[in-house]
Scaffold this active site. Structure first.
Site, short mmCIF file in Angstrom:
data_model
loop_
_atom_site.label_atom_id
_atom_site.label_comp_id
_atom_site.label_asym_id
_atom_site.label_seq_id
_atom_site.Cartn_x
_atom_site.Cartn_y
_atom_site.Cartn_z
N GLU A 170 0.42 104.99 33.51
CA GLU A 170 -0.22 106.15 32.88
C GLU A 170 -1.62 105.78 32.37
O GLU A 170 -2.53 106.60 32.39
CB GLU A 170 0.65 106.70 31.73
CG GLU A 170 2.05 107.18 32.15
CD GLU A 170 2.05 108.17 33.32
OE1 GLU A 170 1.09 108.96 33.45
OE2 GLU A 170 3.01 108.13 34.13
N HIS A 186 -4.05 106.37 35.10
CA HIS A 186 -4.41 107.80 35.18
C HIS A 186 -5.42 108.14 34.07
O HIS A 186 -6.39 108.86 34.28
CB HIS A 186 -3.17 108.68 34.96
CG HIS A 186 -2.27 108.80 36.16
ND1 HIS A 186 -2.70 109.27 37.37
CD2 HIS A 186 -0.95 108.54 36.32
CE1 HIS A 186 -1.67 109.30 38.23
NE2 HIS A 186 -0.60 108.85 37.62
ZN ZN Z 1 1.36 108.69 38.46
#
Ligand code: ZN
Length: 504
Positions: free
Chosen positions: A269, A272
């Site tokens: 994450e 991201h």
């Molecule tokens: Zn992902």
């Protein structure tokens, strides 16, 4: 039109677009709260609030005011600078996509979708696909209708792909996956035959989740995540969301039986989030401060999680640190031990638990089933059989029940088909980018070994993050690597890494 008039329209357009983005950000914040803090009894009211706001945001965006300004600006784009042309083109694309579906269809889809989610939840609990099949058939019919509204050249599946990976087609994916699947299957067979893939005994201990939490925050800070412009929380399914480039939030999930799953979730994450914190400030509150596609987004998370977080240089840096966090539990282990343990390969039934060597095979089978469904070549009732046959062919495992098979993923119950391939594309894009990064930065692994992630992040900022939506996915890869989409960097990466790990 005079330059001044065009400039006036541009500024009104940016203001109107900003308001739409404000609405979308408020919606995203309510959704974040729903997953992270909301008390359970608040669910129905939250559903109402979200539906109301989503309707308003959609109307604002697809209304005549927005359409009029966009078309006017498109006509006079000669008078605009490059950034404004990109902004107008990207927003016009979104506008055209959003206005292709009649409101009555959108409403019907939303109703059937929420029914599907309910039914899927029960069917999964009962591990009985037959309970879900009739409603899934309704969803497939609606998706076929959606493809007609959106339009396509070869396969109706292409129309659905556009929502997640613009420019991608079923045919391109068939070629790509057709090359990839046998190579991954061979590698997996070699690993399984190597006789050296048992789980180390020391890994089977209890790992205090507060300690996991602290360590995950430490790593997240080290890789460059800005805690002044984000935060980490816990949720059932880890995710990243943003309300602005200065408010990008991640979540993770901790389990005291698993030393690595919370950490790898955080790094994933985090990848991201670094993307979204890296958009240009001048693109703030506009269409350009967005990921190019889900595949490119996933390339960022998978590069950080796998190519960096599961690398030996990474563990050369972090082994002594994690040992200090767990006194007495990891004593005497070398970085190679951690590296080996975090890269354990074994075919499994569940996609989200799959390792790097098997993950894409899970995706390819879903892609094949989805295309066949949307093209009307497979009936919904035959999904379990197709699924189980493919699991056996690709991964060599016999699926014991629907819960561990075709009912495991939430995506179809959300009406999302065309989404899965972006996960595999993320791996392929990541490897192409990483190969180029190693050429540009020969000291990359030394930097990782000394915990210096800044040069790596700077490269990504400059070449990927700050591009925003100015380029398409394939265009970006081509301009950076001088090559079209190519599975070989990914296969080379896997083969180098795992042949060394498993002595094959
Ligand atoms: Zn992902």
């Amino acid at each position: 039109m005079t330059t001044e008039q065009t400039a006036n329209i541009l500024s009104s357009f940016k203001e109107e677009l900003g308001r739409v983005i404000d609405m979308q950000s408020a919606i995203a914040l309510l959704q974040w709260d729903q997953e992270v803090y909301m008390p359970p009894k608040a669910a129905p009211a939250r559903g109402q609030q979200l539906a109301t706001l989503a309707g308003l945001a959609h109307r604002m965006f697809t209304g005549d005011t927005m359409g009029g300004m966009l078309h006017e600006l498109k006509n006079w784009e000669d008078q605009l600078d490059d950034d404004s042309v990109a902004l107008v083109n990207e927003t016009l694309y979104d506008y055209e996509q959003a206005t292709k579906l009649p409101e009555s269809f959108v409403h019907k889809f939303a109703v059937e979708q929420s029914k599907a989610y309910e039914i899927w939840t029960h069917a999964r609990e009962a591990s009985d696909f037959k309970l879900f099949a009739p409603q899934l058939a309704v969803i497939v019919d609606l998706l076929q209708a959606k493809a007609q509204y959106i339009g396509y050249e070869d396969s109706p599946y292409d129309a659905l792909l556009q929502e997640y990976e613009r420019g991608m087609t079923a045919n391109k994916l068939k070629v790509l996956f057709g090359e990839l699947a046998p190579k991954q299957r061979d590698l997996l067979a070699n690993i399984m035959n190597s006789g050296s893939q048992s789980i180390p005994a020391w890994l089977e201990q209890e790992w205090d989740t507060d300690v996991q939490w602290t360590f995950s925050l430490e790593v997240l800070r080290d890789i460059g995540y800005d805690f002044e412009a984000g935060r980490q929380d816990k949720s059932v399914h880890p995710f990243t969301t943003n309300f602005d480039l200065y408010d990008v939030r991640v979540t993770t999930r901790l389990n005291n039986k698993e030393l690595f799953s919370g950490l790898t979730g955080t790094i994933h994450e985090g990848g991201h989030a670094l993307y979204e914190q890296g958009f240009l400030p001048k693109d703030q509150r506009s269409t350009l401060a967005q990921g190019i596609s889900l595949g490119i987004h996933e390339s960022q998370s998978r590069m950080w999680e796998n190519m960096i977080g599961r690398s030996l240089p990474f563990w050369n840096h972090y082994t002594s640190k994690i040992q200090r966090h767990y006194p007495g539990q990891l004593d005497g282990l070398a970085p190679e031990d951690m590296y080996r343990a975090i890269n354990h390969v074994a075919p499994s039934f569940i996609r989200v638990e799959a390792d790097e060597c098997t993950y894409n095979l899970h995706i390819i089978l879903r892609f094949e089933i989805e295309v066949a469904l949307i093209e009307g070549k497979l009936s919904v009732d035959d999904i379990p059989e197709a699924w189980n046959d493919k699991m056996h062919a690709y991964l060599g495992v016999r699926v014991p029940n629907d819960r561990l098979g075709c009912l495991q993923d939430i995506h179809w119950s959300h009406g999302s088909m065309g989404y899965f391939p972006t996960y595999a594309l993320g791996n392929i894009y990541a490897a192409q980018l990483f190969e180029k990064m190693l050429v540009d930065m020969p000291n990359l692994y030394n930097n990782i070994e000394s915990g210096d992630f800044a040069p790596l992040l700077l490269w990504l900022r400059k070449h990927v993050h700050q591009v925003g939506r100015r380029q398409g996915a394939e265009e970006l890869i081509k301009s950076l690597t001088n090559k079209a989409l190519d599975i070989m960097p990914f296969m080379n990466y896997l083969e180098n890494k795992y042949s060394q790990l498993y002595g094959i």
